[in-house]
Design a protein around this motif. Structure first.
Motif, short mmCIF file in Angstrom:
data_model
loop_
_atom_site.label_atom_id
_atom_site.label_comp_id
_atom_site.label_asym_id
_atom_site.label_seq_id
_atom_site.Cartn_x
_atom_site.Cartn_y
_atom_site.Cartn_z
N ILE A 44 0.85 -1.18 0.00
CA ILE A 44 0.00 0.00 0.00
C ILE A 44 0.89 1.23 0.00
CG2 ILE A 44 -1.76 1.29 1.26
CD1 ILE A 44 -2.68 -1.31 2.48
N ASN A 45 0.64 2.14 -0.95
CA ASN A 45 1.33 3.43 -0.99
C ASN A 45 0.41 4.45 -0.33
OD1 ASN A 45 2.54 5.91 -1.66
ND2 ASN A 45 3.47 5.02 -3.48
N ALA A 46 0.74 4.84 0.90
CA ALA A 46 -0.12 5.74 1.66
C ALA A 46 -0.16 7.14 1.07
CB ALA A 46 0.34 5.79 3.12
N ARG A 47 0.83 7.52 0.27
CA ARG A 47 0.88 8.87 -0.29
C ARG A 47 -0.02 9.00 -1.51
NH1 ARG A 47 6.07 7.42 0.79
NH2 ARG A 47 6.41 6.89 -1.39
N THR A 48 -0.06 7.98 -2.35
CA THR A 48 -0.85 8.05 -3.58
C THR A 48 -2.13 7.22 -3.53
OG1 THR A 48 0.37 6.18 -4.57
CG2 THR A 48 1.27 8.39 -4.89
N GLY A 49 -2.26 6.35 -2.54
CA GLY A 49 -3.43 5.50 -2.47
C GLY A 49 -3.36 4.27 -3.36
N SER A 50 -2.20 3.96 -3.91
CA SER A 50 -2.05 2.79 -4.78
C SER A 50 -2.00 1.52 -3.94
CB SER A 50 -0.78 2.91 -5.63
OG SER A 50 -0.81 4.10 -6.38
N ILE A 51 -2.64 0.47 -4.45
CA ILE A 51 -2.67 -0.83 -3.78
C ILE A 51 -2.29 -1.89 -4.80
CG2 ILE A 51 -4.08 -2.49 -2.53
CD1 ILE A 51 -5.87 -0.20 -1.67
N VAL A 52 -1.26 -2.69 -4.48
CA VAL A 52 -0.79 -3.75 -5.37
C VAL A 52 -0.76 -5.05 -4.59
CG1 VAL A 52 1.09 -4.54 -6.85
CG2 VAL A 52 0.60 -2.09 -6.67
N MET A 53 -1.35 -6.10 -5.19
CA MET A 53 -1.38 -7.43 -4.57
C MET A 53 -0.85 -8.46 -5.56
SD MET A 53 -5.15 -7.32 -2.74
CE MET A 53 -5.95 -6.57 -4.16
N ASN A 54 -0.12 -9.45 -5.05
CA ASN A 54 0.34 -10.52 -5.93
C ASN A 54 -0.69 -11.64 -5.98
OD1 ASN A 54 0.68 -11.93 -3.53
ND2 ASN A 54 2.89 -11.71 -3.49
N GLN A 55 -0.38 -12.67 -6.77
CA GLN A 55 -1.35 -13.71 -7.04
C GLN A 55 -1.59 -14.64 -5.86
OE1 GLN A 55 0.30 -16.04 -10.18
NE2 GLN A 55 2.07 -16.72 -9.02
N ALA A 56 -0.75 -14.58 -4.83
CA ALA A 56 -0.89 -15.48 -3.71
C ALA A 56 -1.83 -14.95 -2.62
CB ALA A 56 0.48 -15.78 -3.09
#
Length: 375
Positions: A266-278
């Motif tokens: 989670i990027n708290a500055r931009t609000g970006s959320i990235v999750m991997n396949q697991a």
């Protein structure tokens, strides 16, 4: 047999084949050792330096505000036998002080050319068309490892007139392809000792075990041994030529890629959320609603009675309103795939900033089967 019946029969067979293929297990993907590990000690080194860019078209530093630019030019001219009069303060417009950065690749030898990046550290408007004079590049130990010089390539353009300004891209930084020349090589531990260590890109005991087993199977038992979840130690030949060929064979060994550690970044500055396949989600219920507080201020004039001797006073009256959107309780079942997790979170209709708090709450409840990392 009618054409319609034939087409319908073919479609039914195609659907059966697609369903059968969907039920087959996915083929295991394999990767090379060189893609997930690197030989320890074989790495690049960062170089930095300070220099002057000359030949600018009136877009250089203002020496009245940047005195170090004039001082640097005076020192440079003194090295070439030219001494400025005492108290002289030349107003230069075609010179800019810059910081130079470069990356010294592993096994770089004297005479090899490297790329350098030049960035303004003063108030120069543009470095376009400038030339970097010869400048030393030093490593972390303070020693000079390369020299840089050349014409800058700036990927931008700009113009200003009458108080208006138009600019495309960035004008205060540029690059000199092949503008650095290596003067000193950095020793590497590649040919010292009887063992070499492979450093894995991720700290994972399963990956370290798979790499060890694959190398021992391809090159013989006892060739590799896992030290921990990050390091695999190799018994390498003593001859330098044989050691290079040995490492080439090791890098081409293929292993089945292990399932990555489930992680949500989670990027708290931009609000970006990235999750991997697991990443998976256990059954959980989430209530989502918005609470807003509105505060408005209205000026109020207080005027005294006639002949009372008072003064007119302006005061402020605050009005506070609290409104809350209707919240909904959404039940999210067990999700085994990343797409299901994303769909379940999007069902809440939350913004990326709201999802930050929701994911942290789901993690705290134990329903998010992943490691949560905030950057």
């Amino acid at each position: 047999m009618s054409p319609a019946f034939f087409i319908d029969r073919c479609l039914r067979h195609l659907m059966v084949v697609c369903c059968a293929l969907a039920l087959l297990p996915a083929a295991a993907q394999s990767v090379r050792v060189k893609e997930i590990a690197a030989v320890q000690g074989v790495r690049s080194n960062m170089l930095t330096g300070y220099g002057l860019v000359v030949g600018l078209d009136g877009t250089g530093d203002q020496t009245s505000q940047m005195p170090y630019t004039g001082q640097s030019l005076a020192n440079f001219l003194q090295q070439h036998g030219l001494t400025l009069p005492a108290g002289a303060n030349p107003q230069l417009k075609n010179v800019a002080a810059v910081m130079i950065t470069a990356e010294l690749p592993p096994f770089a030898q004297p005479g090899q050319a490297i790329d350098v990046t030049v960035s303004s550290i003063g108030n120069a408007k543009s470095l376009r068309g400038g030339t970097l004079v010869v400048s030393p590049l030093r490593g972390a130990d303070g020693e000079i490892y390369a020299l840089a010089q050349g014409n800058l390539m700036v990927g931008g353009a700009g113009a200003s007139a009458g108080g208006s300004k138009v600019q495309i891209n960035h004008l205060s930084a540029g690059r000199i392809p092949g503008g650095g020349q290596v003067e000193r090589a950095v020793p590497t531990p590649l040919h010292s000792g009887g063992t070499l260590d492979l450093g894995l890109n991720s700290n994972d005991f399963q990956t370290a075990t798979r790499v060890t087993d694959a190398i021992n199977k391809a090159l013989g038992a006892g060739t590799a041994a896992a030290v921990d979840g990050r390091v695999v130690r190799l018994n390498a030949p003593a001859d330098p030529s044989a050691r290079v060929a040995f490492l080439a064979r090791v890098e081409e060994v293929r292993i089945e890629s292990a399932v990555p550690t489930a992680k949500v970044v989670i990027n708290a500055r931009t609000g970006s959320i990235v999750m991997n396949q697991a990443v998976t989600l256990s059954p959980v219920a989430v209530a989502h609603g918005n609470l807003s507080v509105s505060i408005s201020t209205t000026p109020v004039i207080s005027q005294p009675a006639p002949l009372s001797g008072g003064e007119t006073v302006v005061r402020e009256q605050s009005n506070i309103q609290i409104s809350q959107d209707k919240g909904s309780l959404v039940s999210m079942g067990p999700a085994a795939q990343l797409a299901d997790v994303v769909k379940a979170l999007n069902a809440l209709g939350a913004t990326p900033q709201d999802l930050l708090a929701i994911l942290q709450a789901i993690k705290a409840s134990g329903a998010l089967n992943a490691e949560l990392e905030v950057i």
